[in-house]
Design a protein around this motif. Structure first.
Motif, PDB file in Angstrom:
ATOM      1  N   GLN A 165     105.300  42.474   2.658  1.00 47.96           N
ATOM      2  CA  GLN A 165     106.735  42.947   1.974  1.00 47.96           C
ATOM      3  C   GLN A 165     107.744  42.176   3.781  1.00 47.96           C
ATOM      4  O   GLN A 165     109.045  42.842   3.825  1.00 47.96           O
ATOM      5  N   TYR A 193     111.142  47.805   6.951  1.00 50.72           N
ATOM      6  CA  TYR A 193     110.764  46.643   5.967  1.00 50.72           C
ATOM      7  C   TYR A 193     112.333  46.057   5.271  1.00 50.72           C
ATOM      8  O   TYR A 193     112.897  46.960   4.696  1.00 50.72           O
ATOM      9  N   TYR A 226     104.546  50.824  -2.111  1.00 53.72           N
ATOM     10  CA  TYR A 226     104.574  51.043  -1.877  1.00 53.72           C
ATOM     11  C   TYR A 226     102.685  50.962  -1.459  1.00 53.72           C
ATOM     12  O   TYR A 226     101.969  50.674  -1.193  1.00 53.72           O
TER      13      TYR A 226
END
Length: 402
Positions: free
Chosen positions: A45, A170, A187
């Motif tokens: 990501q 992110y 995550y």
């Protein structure tokens, strides 16, 4: 829809989407002009897919995380690659490790530059395969989550350091204005359930999860494998292997000590840092600015954020080495040494919002032994402070300049 030059736009499911421009773009274009393939490595990501599709707008995109695609690539790799005579983006390529041997033949037969982009979220697997099969044929980039400099260029920076530390970098969090702690929870689960099993057969995921949490409490500290082993109830070889897993999957990195072989008194253990402070805060159970500002580890978390921001800036310029810390057995310490062309800039990091002269003690020690050098203090306040030509302090907001 009005288009803004600070963002890159792409189409997804017929909808125009935007993403923040990445500083690494110029370095990526340069490497594509020099090598037959480009490997983009980094955390899950972090934006590897978006960057790849931006670089290769006219070439086919293939995700090897798609089960049917992965099976096709495994069953007849040569036939699979023959579908892309003009090259392609091969995403999460570590899923089919033997594909590199076939790519070697393709790149040897056709020596034109910029044929393939290979991406992966596992550094160890890709580095091992590249060194064996693609040496001299592939360039190599590490893409980390968004930097403060990139957010600043997009007009997304906040005056509050706590917000940046809690949010981390992110892209999805910033693009979609998500709640960082909620996103991080998913995550972590995805990482443990999917990536860890790909890397190593860990029989006790509970112990490994506790190990990740333990690492969060050790951010900014020297690694003591024996102490960590006792805390988890495993041996030191297991701790060493688990540290390698976290490094390979871009959860943590180890900052190595600078030392002179002539000086036996210098500490030689590395220090542990997280690639993303949003993830670090989540692991520590920190969900609010108030909790962060009063947390017992805030000084270490602030230090982690500063050093990682500098690391991002260097990676985005294609500089992968040259960051160390200094500590000797008598307690003299410098948080960061930045190397450039054989010269070192010592950097001290303090979370305090005010500067006092005691903060420069480590820098003074370094300057005493390295006359003529310059030094820098980065602190949690707003205004620059100058004690002398060699002793300067800057605000955390200036981190994009380093």
């Amino acid at each position: 829809m009005e288009f803004d030059s600070r963002f890159t736009y792409f189409c997804k499911n017929g909808i125009i989407m935007s993403t923040i421009q990445r500083d690494i773009l110029d370095e990526a274009k340069l490497l594509l002009s020099q090598f037959r393939a480009l490997c983009i490595i980094g955390p899950r990501q972090s934006g590897k897919t978006t960057l790849s599709r931006l670089l290769f707008k006219q070439k086919q995109y293939v995700s090897l995380e798609n089960p049917s695609v992965q099976i096709a690539a495994e069953q007849d790799t040569q036939a699979f690659l023959q579908q892309f005579p003009n090259g392609a983006v091969l995403d999460e390529v570590q899923r089919v490790p033997h594909i590199f041997r076939y790519l070697q033949g393709i790149l040897d037969d056709n020596k034109s530059r910029g044929q393939f982009i290979l991406t992966g979220s596992n550094n160890f697997l890709l580095q091992e395969q590249i060194s064996q099969s693609l040496a001299g044929r592939a360039g190599y980039l590490q893409l980390l989550p968004l930097s403060y400099l990139e957010l600043s260029a997009a007009g997304l920076t906040k005056d509050n350091i706590y917000k940046h530390i809690l949010a981390g970098g992110y892209p999805e969090i910033w693009d979609q204005d998500l709640i960082p702690d909620k996103w991080m929870s998913s995550y972590v689960q995805t990482y443990i359930q999917r990536d860890v099993r790909l890397l190593r057969n860990i029989t006790n995921l509970g112990d490994f999860t506790r190990f990740i949490m333990l690492c969060a409490t050790r951010a900014g500290q020297l690694i003591n494998r024996e102490e960590m082993a006792r805390a988890i109830g495993v041996d030191t070889k297991t701790i060493q292997a688990w540290l390698g897993i976290l490094e390979s999957s871009y959860i943590i990195y180890l900052l190595q000590p600078w030392y002179n072989n002539m000086n036996k008194r210098i500490v030689k253990s590395p220090k542990l840092y997280f690639y993303d402070t949003g993830l670090l805060c989540h692991l520590l159970g920190i969900q609010s600015q108030a909790a962060l500002s009063n947390h017992q580890y805030y000084g270490s978390i602030f230090e982690n954020w500063i050093i990682t921001e500098i690391k991002k800036n260097r990676f985005n310029q294609g500089i992968n080495e040259g960051m160390y810390f200094y500590r000797d057995s008598t307690g003299n310490e410098v948080d960061l040494l930045m190397e450039k062309q054989g010269n070192y800039l010592p950097v001290e990091i303090k979370s305090s919002k005010k500067v006092n002269t005691s903060m420069f003690s480590g820098l003074r020690f370094w300057l005493k032994n390295n006359p003529g050098a310059h030094s820098l203090l980065i602190y949690g306040g707003e205004a620059p402070v100058s004690l002398s030509d060699q002793l300067q302090a800057i605000s955390w907001k200036e981190i994009g300049e380093l």
